[in-house]
Scaffold this motif. Structure first.
Motif, PDB file in Angstrom:
ATOM      1  N   ALA A 152     -31.037  30.166  -4.784  1.00  0.00           N
ATOM      2  CA  ALA A 152     -30.234  29.419  -5.768  1.00  0.00           C
ATOM      3  C   ALA A 152     -29.008  29.320  -4.674  1.00  0.00           C
ATOM      4  O   ALA A 152     -28.265  28.075  -4.671  1.00  0.00           O
ATOM      5  CB  ALA A 152     -29.636  30.099  -6.907  1.00  0.00           C
ATOM      6  N   ALA A 153     -28.556  30.115  -3.975  1.00  0.00           N
ATOM      7  CA  ALA A 153     -27.587  29.849  -2.940  1.00  0.00           C
ATOM      8  C   ALA A 153     -27.799  28.751  -1.813  1.00  0.00           C
ATOM      9  O   ALA A 153     -26.899  27.974  -1.791  1.00  0.00           O
ATOM     10  CB  ALA A 153     -27.072  31.080  -2.258  1.00  0.00           C
ATOM     11  N   LEU A 154     -29.016  28.664  -1.395  1.00  0.00           N
ATOM     12  CA  LEU A 154     -29.623  27.561  -0.649  1.00  0.00           C
ATOM     13  C   LEU A 154     -29.499  26.238  -1.143  1.00  0.00           C
ATOM     14  O   LEU A 154     -28.952  25.232  -0.698  1.00  0.00           O
ATOM     15  CB  LEU A 154     -30.912  27.800  -0.114  1.00  0.00           C
ATOM     16  CG  LEU A 154     -31.451  26.837   0.805  1.00  0.00           C
ATOM     17  CD1 LEU A 154     -30.628  26.907   2.146  1.00  0.00           C
ATOM     18  CD2 LEU A 154     -32.974  27.003   1.349  1.00  0.00           C
ATOM     19  N   SER A 155     -29.730  26.284  -2.679  1.00  0.00           N
ATOM     20  CA  SER A 155     -29.660  24.810  -3.279  1.00  0.00           C
ATOM     21  C   SER A 155     -27.895  24.446  -3.476  1.00  0.00           C
ATOM     22  O   SER A 155     -28.017  23.217  -3.326  1.00  0.00           O
ATOM     23  CB  SER A 155     -30.236  25.304  -4.732  1.00  0.00           C
ATOM     24  OG  SER A 155     -31.499  25.440  -4.661  1.00  0.00           O
ATOM     25  N   ARG A 156     -27.323  25.408  -3.776  1.00  0.00           N
ATOM     26  CA  ARG A 156     -26.047  25.033  -3.575  1.00  0.00           C
ATOM     27  C   ARG A 156     -25.384  24.698  -2.698  1.00  0.00           C
ATOM     28  O   ARG A 156     -24.669  23.785  -2.258  1.00  0.00           O
ATOM     29  CB  ARG A 156     -24.944  26.178  -4.420  1.00  0.00           C
ATOM     30  CG  ARG A 156     -25.547  26.507  -5.864  1.00  0.00           C
ATOM     31  CD  ARG A 156     -25.448  25.174  -6.715  1.00  0.00           C
ATOM     32  NE  ARG A 156     -24.024  24.790  -6.871  1.00  0.00           N
ATOM     33  CZ  ARG A 156     -23.625  23.599  -7.176  1.00  0.00           C
ATOM     34  NH1 ARG A 156     -24.328  22.727  -7.041  1.00  0.00           N
ATOM     35  NH2 ARG A 156     -22.283  23.210  -7.443  1.00  0.00           N
ATOM     36  N   TRP A 157     -25.910  25.183  -1.347  1.00  0.00           N
ATOM     37  CA  TRP A 157     -25.567  24.675  -0.042  1.00  0.00           C
ATOM     38  C   TRP A 157     -25.784  23.528   0.265  1.00  0.00           C
ATOM     39  O   TRP A 157     -25.136  22.771   0.960  1.00  0.00           O
ATOM     40  CB  TRP A 157     -26.087  25.677   1.023  1.00  0.00           C
ATOM     41  CG  TRP A 157     -25.765  25.087   2.433  1.00  0.00           C
ATOM     42  CD1 TRP A 157     -24.834  25.157   3.234  1.00  0.00           C
ATOM     43  CD2 TRP A 157     -26.687  24.399   3.191  1.00  0.00           C
ATOM     44  NE1 TRP A 157     -25.143  24.501   4.263  1.00  0.00           N
ATOM     45  CE2 TRP A 157     -26.115  23.798   4.447  1.00  0.00           C
ATOM     46  CE3 TRP A 157     -28.213  23.900   2.859  1.00  0.00           C
ATOM     47  CZ2 TRP A 157     -26.880  23.179   5.369  1.00  0.00           C
ATOM     48  CZ3 TRP A 157     -28.931  23.033   3.792  1.00  0.00           C
ATOM     49  CH2 TRP A 157     -28.064  22.599   4.983  1.00  0.00           C
ATOM     50  N   ARG A 158     -26.856  22.919  -0.338  1.00  0.00           N
ATOM     51  CA  ARG A 158     -27.295  21.525  -0.196  1.00  0.00           C
ATOM     52  C   ARG A 158     -26.082  20.572  -0.520  1.00  0.00           C
ATOM     53  O   ARG A 158     -25.570  19.583   0.160  1.00  0.00           O
ATOM     54  CB  ARG A 158     -28.390  21.093  -0.700  1.00  0.00           C
ATOM     55  CG  ARG A 158     -28.894  19.533  -0.266  1.00  0.00           C
ATOM     56  CD  ARG A 158     -30.015  19.340  -1.356  1.00  0.00           C
ATOM     57  NE  ARG A 158     -29.830  18.288  -2.318  1.00  0.00           N
ATOM     58  CZ  ARG A 158     -30.589  17.378  -2.960  1.00  0.00           C
ATOM     59  NH1 ARG A 158     -31.568  17.315  -2.254  1.00  0.00           N
ATOM     60  NH2 ARG A 158     -30.238  16.402  -3.577  1.00  0.00           N
ATOM     61  N   ILE A 307     -29.615  33.358   5.646  1.00  0.00           N
ATOM     62  CA  ILE A 307     -29.829  31.589   5.748  1.00  0.00           C
ATOM     63  C   ILE A 307     -28.784  31.244   4.831  1.00  0.00           C
ATOM     64  O   ILE A 307     -28.040  30.383   5.569  1.00  0.00           O
ATOM     65  CB  ILE A 307     -31.051  31.389   5.501  1.00  0.00           C
ATOM     66  CG1 ILE A 307     -31.901  31.943   6.786  1.00  0.00           C
ATOM     67  CG2 ILE A 307     -31.268  29.704   5.758  1.00  0.00           C
ATOM     68  CD1 ILE A 307     -33.753  31.431   6.425  1.00  0.00           C
ATOM     69  N   PRO A 308     -28.650  31.292   3.754  1.00  0.00           N
ATOM     70  CA  PRO A 308     -27.693  30.554   2.840  1.00  0.00           C
ATOM     71  C   PRO A 308     -26.372  30.855   3.322  1.00  0.00           C
ATOM     72  O   PRO A 308     -25.204  30.257   3.318  1.00  0.00           O
ATOM     73  CB  PRO A 308     -28.007  30.749   1.464  1.00  0.00           C
ATOM     74  CG  PRO A 308     -28.819  31.967   1.533  1.00  0.00           C
ATOM     75  CD  PRO A 308     -29.539  31.956   2.801  1.00  0.00           C
TER      76      PRO A 308
END
Length: 370
Positions: A152-158, A307-308
């Protein structure tokens, strides 16, 4: 909680068969079907469902509290393990928020009209809106990392990455008033197009607000052309020679080549759109020889935060540094140097903690296999 109602059905079926055997009567398929219909009609299923619903609803706060306690304990363990990189990340957010707040307080592009009203230039208003969104996204990502939700954190990073690129587009023409004003006006007008596209499916055509919205939408298409209804057409002044539609990738290439984050941006896409890879792959699992994560994960994980975390720290740092460099001063230079130190140490700490976790898991696995 056992939810096997089919087992209850099978027991009822067995009882029907036994009753007929005791009576010495033959049980044809037709008689069995009728007996089932007589015993298990729609009203029975509805009554069972209603009773089951009421039982669950009457006791819904107990599992909620249990889930909260489990998650609180899990977040506590994550903080113990990831406390240093998360603290550095949080400090970076606080500093950048303070920089923006100070900037607002001393800005010459905000006119105070009265006690409750102020007037912002479109340029400053748009810049600060984008920066405020970046800070909010960073806080959301930090919260998700604390909770163990790396995907979810990676999705928000996008979203944070896209916001950064849009701000970079404006900053590239910071000293070119003609292009800057045209881009800002079109960007602002594009929000009206997006609102119309969002509302047209569920708004009453007799609603006055929607009528005005539709009128404004049509006027914008007359002003800019029919293509203005497509995404990123607000950036057409800097892509005038491009004969096709504008895509986000074009914005990226225009400000710089972001090959270092391209694979992560694609990975975030897979998570957001629930692609095959996004379904089978997760940052919260270990994919190392000798270690095997559970095939199904229904909750958070203390893995995959690096990563995120690193991506968002880098994105947040680049965003504020590029903004500060548009109007350089001794203060901005000190800010940039300070933020750089936080970013570098946070990167190292995220790397260190992830390595520790993997090494611990490998050691634990080896001990159990001895």
């Amino acid at each position: 909680m056992n939810l096997s109602f089919e087992r209850l059905f099978n027991k009822a079926l067995e009882k029907i068969i036994e009753d007929y055997k005791e009576k010495g009567e033959s049980l044809s398929e037709e008689i069995l079907t009728q007996a089932i219909h007589n015993s298990l009609d729609d009203d029975l299923f509805n009554n069972i469902a209603e009773n089951f619903y009421q039982i669950l609803k009457d006791n819904m706060y107990e599992p909620l509290e249990l889930e909260r306690l489990i998650h609180t304990e899990f977040r506590s363990r994550i903080k113990q393990r990831w406390i240093r990189p998360l603290a550095l990340f949080n400090s970076l957010i606080i500093i950048i928020e303070e920089i923006c707040t100070n900037d607002i307080n001393k800005s010459n592009e905000i006119k105070i009209l009265d006690e409750n009203t102020s007037e912002h230039s479109l340029k400053y208003y748009t810049f600060m809106k984008l920066l405020a969104k970046q800070i909010l996204l960073a806080k959301e990502i930090h919260y998700l990392l604390e909770g163990g939700f790396a995907d979810a954190a990676l999705s928000r990073w996008r979203t944070a990455h896209e916001t950064k690129i849009i701000l970079f587009i404006f900053l590239k023409y910071y000293d070119n008033d003609k292009i800057m004003n045209e881009l800002l006006t079109r960007f602002n007008d594009a929000s009206i197009v997006e609102e119309y596209k969002e509302c047209r499916w569920h708004n009453n055509s007799n609603d006055n607000y929607f009528k005005d919205l539709k009128k404004n939408y049509k006027n914008l298409l007359k002003k800019y052309g029919e293509s203005f209804k497509f995404d990123y057409e607000w950036a057409r002044p800097i892509f005038d020679s491009l004969s096709r539609r504008i895509y986000f990738k074009d914005l990226e290439i225009h400000v710089r080549n972001h090959e270092e984050t391209l694979s992560f941006y694609q990975k975030a896409n897979y998570q957001i759109h629930s692609s095959p890879l996004g379904t089978f792959d997760s940052l919260g699992t270990i994919d190392i020889e000798g270690l095997e994560s559970p095939p199904y994960i229904f909750g958070p994980s203390n893995l995959g935060l690096r990563i995120p975390g690193q991506l968002e720290i880098f994105t947040l740092y680049e965003t504020i540094v590029t903004y500060l460099n548009a109007t350089p001063s001794i203060d901005t230079l000190i800010y940039i140097k300070t933020l750089g130190k936080f970013m570098n140490e946070a990167f190292e700490e995220f790397e260190r903690v992830e390595e520790e976790i993997i090494n611990d898991e490998l050691s634990f696995s080896e001990e159990n296999n001895v």
